[in-house]
Design an enzyme around this catalytic site. Structure first.
Site, PDB file in Angstrom:
ATOM      1  N   LYS A  60       0.849  -1.201   0.000  1.00  0.00           N
ATOM      2  CA  LYS A  60       0.000   0.000   0.000  1.00  0.00           C
ATOM      3  C   LYS A  60       0.879   1.244   0.000  1.00  0.00           C
ATOM      4  O   LYS A  60       0.663   2.178  -0.768  1.00  0.00           O
ATOM      5  CB  LYS A  60      -0.915   0.013   1.238  1.00  0.00           C
ATOM      6  CG  LYS A  60      -2.117  -0.891   1.100  1.00  0.00           C
ATOM      7  CD  LYS A  60      -2.866  -1.027   2.416  1.00  0.00           C
ATOM      8  CE  LYS A  60      -3.954  -2.101   2.278  1.00  0.00           C
ATOM      9  NZ  LYS A  60      -4.519  -2.547   3.549  1.00  0.00           N
ATOM     10  N   GLN A 104      -5.013  -1.186   9.637  1.00  0.00           N
ATOM     11  CA  GLN A 104      -4.907  -2.530   9.059  1.00  0.00           C
ATOM     12  C   GLN A 104      -5.551  -3.571   9.988  1.00  0.00           C
ATOM     13  O   GLN A 104      -5.230  -3.618  11.177  1.00  0.00           O
ATOM     14  CB  GLN A 104      -3.425  -2.858   8.807  1.00  0.00           C
ATOM     15  CG  GLN A 104      -3.173  -4.204   8.178  1.00  0.00           C
ATOM     16  CD  GLN A 104      -3.684  -4.290   6.740  1.00  0.00           C
ATOM     17  OE1 GLN A 104      -3.563  -3.351   5.952  1.00  0.00           O
ATOM     18  NE2 GLN A 104      -4.276  -5.420   6.399  1.00  0.00           N
ATOM     19  N   ASP A 127     -11.278   3.268   3.917  1.00  0.00           N
ATOM     20  CA  ASP A 127     -11.658   1.857   3.847  1.00  0.00           C
ATOM     21  C   ASP A 127     -13.177   1.699   3.814  1.00  0.00           C
ATOM     22  O   ASP A 127     -13.683   0.610   3.554  1.00  0.00           O
ATOM     23  CB  ASP A 127     -11.106   1.114   5.077  1.00  0.00           C
ATOM     24  CG  ASP A 127     -10.033   0.114   4.701  1.00  0.00           C
ATOM     25  OD1 ASP A 127      -9.929  -0.214   3.503  1.00  0.00           O
ATOM     26  OD2 ASP A 127      -9.308  -0.337   5.608  1.00  0.00           O
TER      27      ASP A 127
END
Ligand code: NDP
Length: 299
Positions: A60, A104, A127
């Site tokens: 990422k 995460q 997200d």
């Protein structure tokens, strides 16, 4: 079936994602030029040493930088407390250089995941996991949409065009894939069925589908004879299984690819299917978040 026919059935997620990433990079360059160096910034927090998470975060960060954005990575120890993680999230909420925040998952057991995700400023929730964003999506309003289902939808629309009226069966009802995927396909006027571990006669349910999205986490569970001839199959699963060579592993999806491709009209491979789309959509969401936070028009 000859090799050209097989190639035509494979949905090239990797290639599509490369195209999307370069479009995002071009927009970032234009944004910097037109708005006094304004640079979209993505902050990623990782707690603990989970090897798969470490690889995702490294990828990422690399792709964020390649797209011309600013990448901020925060590694926190496995025993990080709820209070310390919350403090970091609140710090990033207040930081003008950060337009997107990603925590995460999975998080260690001592952390209340929902509390952490819901502490992220919804405008920075790239997200799309915050309750505000899932609520906006569920009610058909402009939301930050979870990256994996967003990537699946892009691949489906690219292959099929108008999805209206199609029967879609999603296998899996998680908050990060199954449920937002259902909301997106409903918004496209598909007739949506969400199936899960308690679904009766799953193969029969799947056989009705024009679109199958498998997000289960069980290696090659969906067999070729579950697929309606000509259906489009999106395989979200990432499962590590032993490889032929002793001690090695390989990654397979939730769909038995070799069987399914004989029947399906189109199918995503694993790897090189949905996986690369997830990061590309994360970059797109970060760009969108940056624009919206600066009062600029964004889709
Ligand atoms: P979860 O474990 O959160 O959810 C799995 C879902 O599958 C659950 O709803 C579960 O049902 C259902 N399920 C489990 N067993 C069966 C079964 N035998 N029959 C039918 N349904 C079943 O997983 P995620 O949604 O987080 O991820 C799913 C897969 O997608 C994983 O392999 C993951 O690694 C992958 N993934 C890939 C991404 C990418 O970028 N390509 C991103 C995110 C995930 P129930 O609710 O009843 O327990």
């Amino acid at each position: 079936m000859n090799s050209t026919e097989i190639d035509n059935r494979i949905i090239d997620g990797k290639g599509f994602a490369e195209g999307l990433r370069s479009r995002v990079a071009e927009e970032v360059t234009a944004l910097k030029a037109s708005h006094n160096g304004l640079t979209p910034g993505l902050a990623v927090i990782i707690v603990g040493e989970d090897p798969a998470s470490q690889i995702y975060v490294r990828n990422k960060n690399k792709q964020t930088i390649e797209a011309g954005m600013a990448g901020f990575e925060f590694k926190m120890p496995e025993d990080t407390s709820q209070a310390d993680l919350l403090k970091k999230v609140l710090e990033l909420n207040a930081d003008d250089k950060v337009h997107g925040i990603l925590v995460q998952l999975p998080l260690p057991d001592q952390i209340d995941e929902h509390e952490i995700i819901n502490a992220i400023d919804p405008a920075k929730d790239v997200d799309g996991f915050h309750v505000v964003n899932s609520g906006l999506l569920a009610t058909g309003q402009k939301a930050m949409v979870s990256c994996t289902p967003l990537g699946c939808l892009m691949l489906l629309k690219d292959r099929l065009g108008d999805l209206s009226g199609l029967d879609a069966v999603i296998i899996g009802r998680s908050n990060i894939v199954g449920k937002p995927m259902a909301a997106l396909l409903l918004a496209e006027s598909c007739t949506v069925t969400i199936s899960h571990s308690r679904t009766r006669d799953l193969p029969d349910v799947v056989r009705r589908a024009d679109i199958v999205v498998a997000a289960v986490g069980r290696a090659e569970m969906v067999r070729g004879d579950w697929i309606k001839p000509g259906a489009t199959v999106i395989d979200v699963g990432i499962n590590r299984v032993p490889a032929a060579e002793e001690g090695k592993t390989r990654v397979v999806g939730d769909v038995a690819f070799a069987e399914a491709i004989e029947v399906a009209g189109a199918i995503t491979p694993v790897p090189k299917g949905v996986g690369p789309m997830t990061i590309a959509c994360l970059l797109q969401n970060t760009l969108t978040a940056c624009k919206r936070q600066n009062g600029l028009e964004a889709d």
